[in-house]
Design a protein around this motif. Sequence first.
Motif, PDB file in Angstrom:
ATOM      1  N   GLY A   1       0.996  -1.491   0.194  1.00 59.96           N
ATOM      2  CA  GLY A   1       0.285  -0.117  -0.021  1.00 59.96           C
ATOM      3  C   GLY A   1       0.569   0.827   0.185  1.00 59.96           C
ATOM      4  N   MET A   2       1.776   1.503   1.054  1.00 56.40           N
ATOM      5  CA  MET A   2       2.953   2.143   0.420  1.00 56.40           C
ATOM      6  C   MET A   2       3.422   2.534  -0.727  1.00 56.40           C
ATOM      7  N   VAL A   3       3.998   1.708  -1.386  1.00 56.62           N
ATOM      8  CA  VAL A   3       4.128   1.315  -2.799  1.00 56.62           C
ATOM      9  C   VAL A   3       3.433   2.264  -3.042  1.00 56.62           C
ATOM     10  N   THR A   4       2.215   1.945  -3.552  1.00 59.79           N
ATOM     11  CA  THR A   4       0.794   2.303  -4.030  1.00 59.79           C
ATOM     12  C   THR A   4       1.156   4.071  -4.118  1.00 59.79           C
TER      13      THR A   4
ATOM     14  N   ALA B   1      -6.474   4.457  -4.862  1.00 57.01           N
ATOM     15  CA  ALA B   1      -5.617   3.527  -5.434  1.00 57.01           C
ATOM     16  C   ALA B   1      -4.862   2.217  -4.129  1.00 57.01           C
ATOM     17  N   THR B   2      -4.621   2.773  -3.146  1.00 53.61           N
ATOM     18  CA  THR B   2      -3.579   2.794  -2.158  1.00 53.61           C
ATOM     19  C   THR B   2      -4.948   1.614  -1.526  1.00 53.61           C
TER      20      THR B   2
ATOM     21  N   TYR C   1      16.065  -3.036  -8.739  1.00 54.29           N
ATOM     22  CA  TYR C   1      14.347  -3.904  -7.711  1.00 54.29           C
ATOM     23  C   TYR C   1      14.593  -4.101  -6.718  1.00 54.29           C
ATOM     24  N   ILE C   2      12.773  -4.132  -6.651  1.00 53.20           N
ATOM     25  CA  ILE C   2      12.797  -3.611  -5.222  1.00 53.20           C
ATOM     26  C   ILE C   2      12.480  -5.309  -4.921  1.00 53.20           C
ATOM     27  N   HIS C   3      12.425  -5.697  -4.073  1.00 50.69           N
ATOM     28  CA  HIS C   3      11.485  -6.828  -3.483  1.00 50.69           C
ATOM     29  C   HIS C   3      10.336  -6.533  -2.669  1.00 50.69           C
ATOM     30  N   LEU C   4       8.914  -7.244  -3.058  1.00 53.43           N
ATOM     31  CA  LEU C   4       8.495  -6.762  -2.263  1.00 53.43           C
ATOM     32  C   LEU C   4       7.347  -7.184  -1.773  1.00 53.43           C
TER      33      LEU C   4
ATOM     34  N   HIS D   1       5.277   3.534 -11.485  1.00 54.80           N
ATOM     35  CA  HIS D   1       6.057   4.300 -12.188  1.00 54.80           C
ATOM     36  C   HIS D   1       6.565   5.718 -11.766  1.00 54.80           C
ATOM     37  N   GLY D   2       5.690   5.757 -10.740  1.00 51.97           N
ATOM     38  CA  GLY D   2       6.316   6.983 -10.742  1.00 51.97           C
ATOM     39  C   GLY D   2       7.602   6.900  -9.144  1.00 51.97           C
ATOM     40  N   ILE D   3       7.011   5.719  -8.607  1.00 48.40           N
ATOM     41  CA  ILE D   3       9.105   5.154  -7.995  1.00 48.40           C
ATOM     42  C   ILE D   3      10.024   5.376  -8.903  1.00 48.40           C
TER      43      ILE D   3
END
Length: 421
Positions: free
Chosen positions: A16-19, A36-37, A115-118, A287-289
């Motif tokens: 959720g934080m990523v979004t 979206a979150t 790469y960010i492992h989620l 994409h924002g990140i």
Amino acid sequence: MYFISNILSEPAFLVGMVTLVGLAAQKKKISNIISATIKTMVGFLLITTGAQSMGMSLMPLQSMLQHIFGMNAQVASIDSAVGQGLTSFGSEAALIFAFGFLANVLIARFTKFKYIHLSAHVSFFYAGLIAALLKVGTSLSPVMVIIIGSLILGMYLTFSCAYMNPLMKNVKGGEGFTIGHSSSIGCLVSAGLGKVFGNKNKDLEEMKLPKSLEFLRETTIALSVLMTLIFVVISLIATPSFVTSSISGGKDIITFSLLNGLKFGLWITVIITGVRMMMADIVPAFHGISEKIVPNAKPGLDIPLLFPTHPTSVIVGFLSSLVASLIGMAILGALKYPVIVFPALIPTFFTGAVTAIFGNSTGGRRGAIIGSFANGLILIFGQAFLLPMIGGYEPMMRVLCETDYAFYGPIIGWVLRLLHG
């Protein structure tokens, strides 16, 4: 510490934080960000609840198989196993998890490995395993355990996503993300074996079916029918009297098998719904990140995202890995190896399913079977090697030991033994 142990360690909050961060970086409207979150977190919870419940629905099979092979040990509760593991190493695991994730983000930000492992639950259990290996295998101070453990975890999170990324181009439904899961080495091995021994043109998911069986092309129906048949066959081998008296709560094996097959279909339907909800928001948000925070970054996501588009591989991979694990168990017994393990069905199912998907992607039917069979051997032998190295973390690894734990865990343990005599 509160943020780490109560917020960051909850996978739903992390995605959720990523979004939230990704959409905020794109300067979206607050109403869109909130919507979206929430949808991302609900979708993620649908996926994880469906996956966990699907795994738990296999537990009656575990009891029946133990009865068939004359192993009367009680099937361990996942909750109690996790509780014991975290009692021994929980504080170190939480800190290694937090700083390891930070290391992953920094590596992605400042190196070419974007790469960010989620899959936070994977990261947390791996953090616990690293803590156990370092505390049991060395005399390091608590501070050094956390520092070294965080670096090991950060590198694992980054590089497992990195070597999975090239494999995604061959996998249907794998667009826009890489895999962040503790089956990565099994997927890599499976894809390699499929390429060498298989035939990519004979796709397991495109087998021709008679017109009367075309309805099995639908994921929910196919998995419900196949799992019902598996329950019926194993119930017959275990004997109907045993199943009725000890496993099914008095239900006959046909009713029992049908109900379990339908529940399996229910949970895959829940997963499919969650995949659609989560992917609709998290990929655009990421994409924002990748534009503002970690340029060109790609998310590492969990393996159930691939299950809806590969229903045949899911079942074939589970069965192939299970057969390999049972053969491995028999070999360990014949060798009188001091640590005998019985295949844990939850990791066998999930890692077997995904390794078959990647084996099929490079080698078709043969690749799926050979690759997932190799995965089962890694699971059983790696677990036997790992358990003596991890002290109080053993109960957790007996029920949740996936391929990366079974492969990398013993290697880390052996290296630590060499360094610390």
